[in-house]
Scaffold this motif. Sequence first.
Motif, PDB file in Angstrom:
ATOM      1  N   LEU A  50       6.910  -3.554   2.661  1.00 38.34           N
ATOM      2  CA  LEU A  50       5.490  -3.411   2.964  1.00 38.34           C
ATOM      3  C   LEU A  50       4.788  -2.452   2.007  1.00 38.34           C
ATOM      4  O   LEU A  50       5.302  -1.375   1.703  1.00 38.34           O
ATOM      5  CB  LEU A  50       5.317  -2.907   4.397  1.00 38.34           C
ATOM      6  CG  LEU A  50       3.869  -2.705   4.870  1.00 38.34           C
ATOM      7  CD1 LEU A  50       3.160  -4.040   5.015  1.00 38.34           C
ATOM      8  CD2 LEU A  50       3.846  -1.939   6.184  1.00 38.34           C
ATOM      9  N   ASP A  51       3.607  -2.859   1.557  1.00 35.18           N
ATOM     10  CA  ASP A  51       2.743  -1.963   0.795  1.00 35.18           C
ATOM     11  C   ASP A  51       1.288  -2.288   1.127  1.00 35.18           C
ATOM     12  O   ASP A  51       0.996  -3.219   1.895  1.00 35.18           O
ATOM     13  CB  ASP A  51       3.013  -2.027  -0.712  1.00 35.18           C
ATOM     14  CG  ASP A  51       2.717  -3.388  -1.333  1.00 35.18           C
ATOM     15  OD1 ASP A  51       1.978  -4.202  -0.739  1.00 35.18           O
ATOM     16  OD2 ASP A  51       3.223  -3.638  -2.446  1.00 35.18           O
ATOM     17  N   CYS A  52       0.370  -1.518   0.558  1.00 38.05           N
ATOM     18  CA  CYS A  52      -1.046  -1.693   0.893  1.00 38.05           C
ATOM     19  C   CYS A  52      -1.633  -2.954   0.286  1.00 38.05           C
ATOM     20  O   CYS A  52      -2.680  -3.425   0.746  1.00 38.05           O
ATOM     21  CB  CYS A  52      -1.840  -0.458   0.472  1.00 38.05           C
ATOM     22  SG  CYS A  52      -1.750   0.874   1.701  1.00 38.05           S
ATOM     23  N   GLY A  53      -0.988  -3.529  -0.715  1.00 40.92           N
ATOM     24  CA  GLY A  53      -1.429  -4.825  -1.210  1.00 40.92           C
ATOM     25  C   GLY A  53      -1.238  -5.898  -0.161  1.00 40.92           C
ATOM     26  O   GLY A  53      -2.122  -6.727   0.081  1.00 40.92           O
ATOM     27  N   GLN A  54      -0.084  -5.889   0.485  1.00 43.98           N
ATOM     28  CA  GLN A  54       0.173  -6.847   1.555  1.00 43.98           C
ATOM     29  C   GLN A  54      -0.793  -6.651   2.716  1.00 43.98           C
ATOM     30  O   GLN A  54      -1.283  -7.625   3.309  1.00 43.98           O
ATOM     31  CB  GLN A  54       1.609  -6.704   2.039  1.00 43.98           C
ATOM     32  CG  GLN A  54       2.652  -7.040   0.999  1.00 43.98           C
ATOM     33  CD  GLN A  54       4.046  -6.706   1.486  1.00 43.98           C
ATOM     34  OE1 GLN A  54       4.300  -6.647   2.679  1.00 43.98           O
ATOM     35  NE2 GLN A  54       4.953  -6.469   0.559  1.00 43.98           N
ATOM     36  N   ILE A  55      -1.071  -5.405   3.050  1.00 38.94           N
ATOM     37  CA  ILE A  55      -2.001  -5.128   4.148  1.00 38.94           C
ATOM     38  C   ILE A  55      -3.376  -5.706   3.838  1.00 38.94           C
ATOM     39  O   ILE A  55      -4.010  -6.345   4.693  1.00 38.94           O
ATOM     40  CB  ILE A  55      -2.077  -3.621   4.420  1.00 38.94           C
ATOM     41  CG1 ILE A  55      -0.763  -3.125   5.036  1.00 38.94           C
ATOM     42  CG2 ILE A  55      -3.256  -3.283   5.347  1.00 38.94           C
ATOM     43  CD1 ILE A  55      -0.670  -1.618   5.171  1.00 38.94           C
ATOM     44  N   ALA A  56      -3.850  -5.513   2.608  1.00 37.51           N
ATOM     45  CA  ALA A  56      -5.172  -6.031   2.235  1.00 37.51           C
ATOM     46  C   ALA A  56      -5.211  -7.550   2.326  1.00 37.51           C
ATOM     47  O   ALA A  56      -6.175  -8.140   2.838  1.00 37.51           O
ATOM     48  CB  ALA A  56      -5.541  -5.562   0.831  1.00 37.51           C
ATOM     49  N   VAL A  57      -4.177  -8.203   1.839  1.00 36.15           N
ATOM     50  CA  VAL A  57      -4.133  -9.664   1.899  1.00 36.15           C
ATOM     51  C   VAL A  57      -4.044 -10.145   3.339  1.00 36.15           C
ATOM     52  O   VAL A  57      -4.754 -11.075   3.749  1.00 36.15           O
ATOM     53  CB  VAL A  57      -2.959 -10.205   1.062  1.00 36.15           C
ATOM     54  CG1 VAL A  57      -2.745 -11.701   1.324  1.00 36.15           C
ATOM     55  CG2 VAL A  57      -3.223  -9.978  -0.422  1.00 36.15           C
ATOM     56  N   GLY A  58      -3.182  -9.529   4.128  1.00 34.11           N
ATOM     57  CA  GLY A  58      -3.051  -9.940   5.527  1.00 34.11           C
ATOM     58  C   GLY A  58      -4.352  -9.815   6.287  1.00 34.11           C
ATOM     59  O   GLY A  58      -4.709 -10.696   7.080  1.00 34.11           O
ATOM     60  N   CYS A  59      -5.087  -8.738   6.062  1.00 35.73           N
ATOM     61  CA  CYS A  59      -6.364  -8.541   6.753  1.00 35.73           C
ATOM     62  C   CYS A  59      -7.417  -9.522   6.253  1.00 35.73           C
ATOM     63  O   CYS A  59      -8.249 -10.008   7.034  1.00 35.73           O
ATOM     64  CB  CYS A  59      -6.842  -7.107   6.572  1.00 35.73           C
ATOM     65  SG  CYS A  59      -5.809  -5.888   7.432  1.00 35.73           S
ATOM     66  N   ALA A  60      -7.401  -9.828   4.954  1.00 35.47           N
ATOM     67  CA  ALA A  60      -8.348 -10.800   4.410  1.00 35.47           C
ATOM     68  C   ALA A  60      -8.095 -12.185   5.005  1.00 35.47           C
ATOM     69  O   ALA A  60      -9.038 -12.895   5.389  1.00 35.47           O
ATOM     70  CB  ALA A  60      -8.242 -10.842   2.891  1.00 35.47           C
TER      71      ALA A  60
END
Length: 204
Positions: free
Chosen positions: A154-164
């Motif tokens: 997990l990283d913040c790139g994945q978080i941004a994509v998941g939320c988008a």
Amino acid sequence: MMLRLYHSPTSPFVRMVTVTLHETGLIDKVALVPSGGTPLDPGTNPVNRNPLGKIPTLERPDGPALYDSRVICRYLVDLAGGGLYPPAPRLWETLTLEATGHGIAEAAVLALYETRLRPEEFRFAPWVEGQWSKVAHALDALEGRWMSHLAAPLDCGQIAVGCALGYLDFRFADRNWRAGRPALAAWEARFAARPSMEATRPVG
């Protein structure tokens, strides 16, 4: 004084921050302050703390308020002792993936504003389709280029994509972004089941 996050639960950018709060274990250290507005009316957005009049905005006791969800997420991860922004050279992929998620969300919000804020007689359908074209190109890039990174720790790139992607489901379910993108759709289904995503799912 606790950290104070000016937020709306329907904002994909706010969700990126609240998911990060859950994933870093800081959610109980931040007071959530309801806030909202539009480009036409700042409403209750914290214009006295963020001159852009946007959310999320993070008020902290030891300096000026922070704004832009990417800045806030970097601050929170640093506060938690790291973990969601890997060292270089992988950092550059993480930041690019994070920017891709933000770009998808930004284009979707602009498309939504065109239909919700502009009077019907002034709406410009090609503008909406132009924004969706950005979304589609980004989704295709995720499917074709980024699946190995999305499957990594997990990283913040994945978080941004998941939320988008969650925002696309929330506001544009009729567009069926999953069509032709089976790997991304399967990844999103797994990611959406994370407790942090379940806890921040938008409603309304």
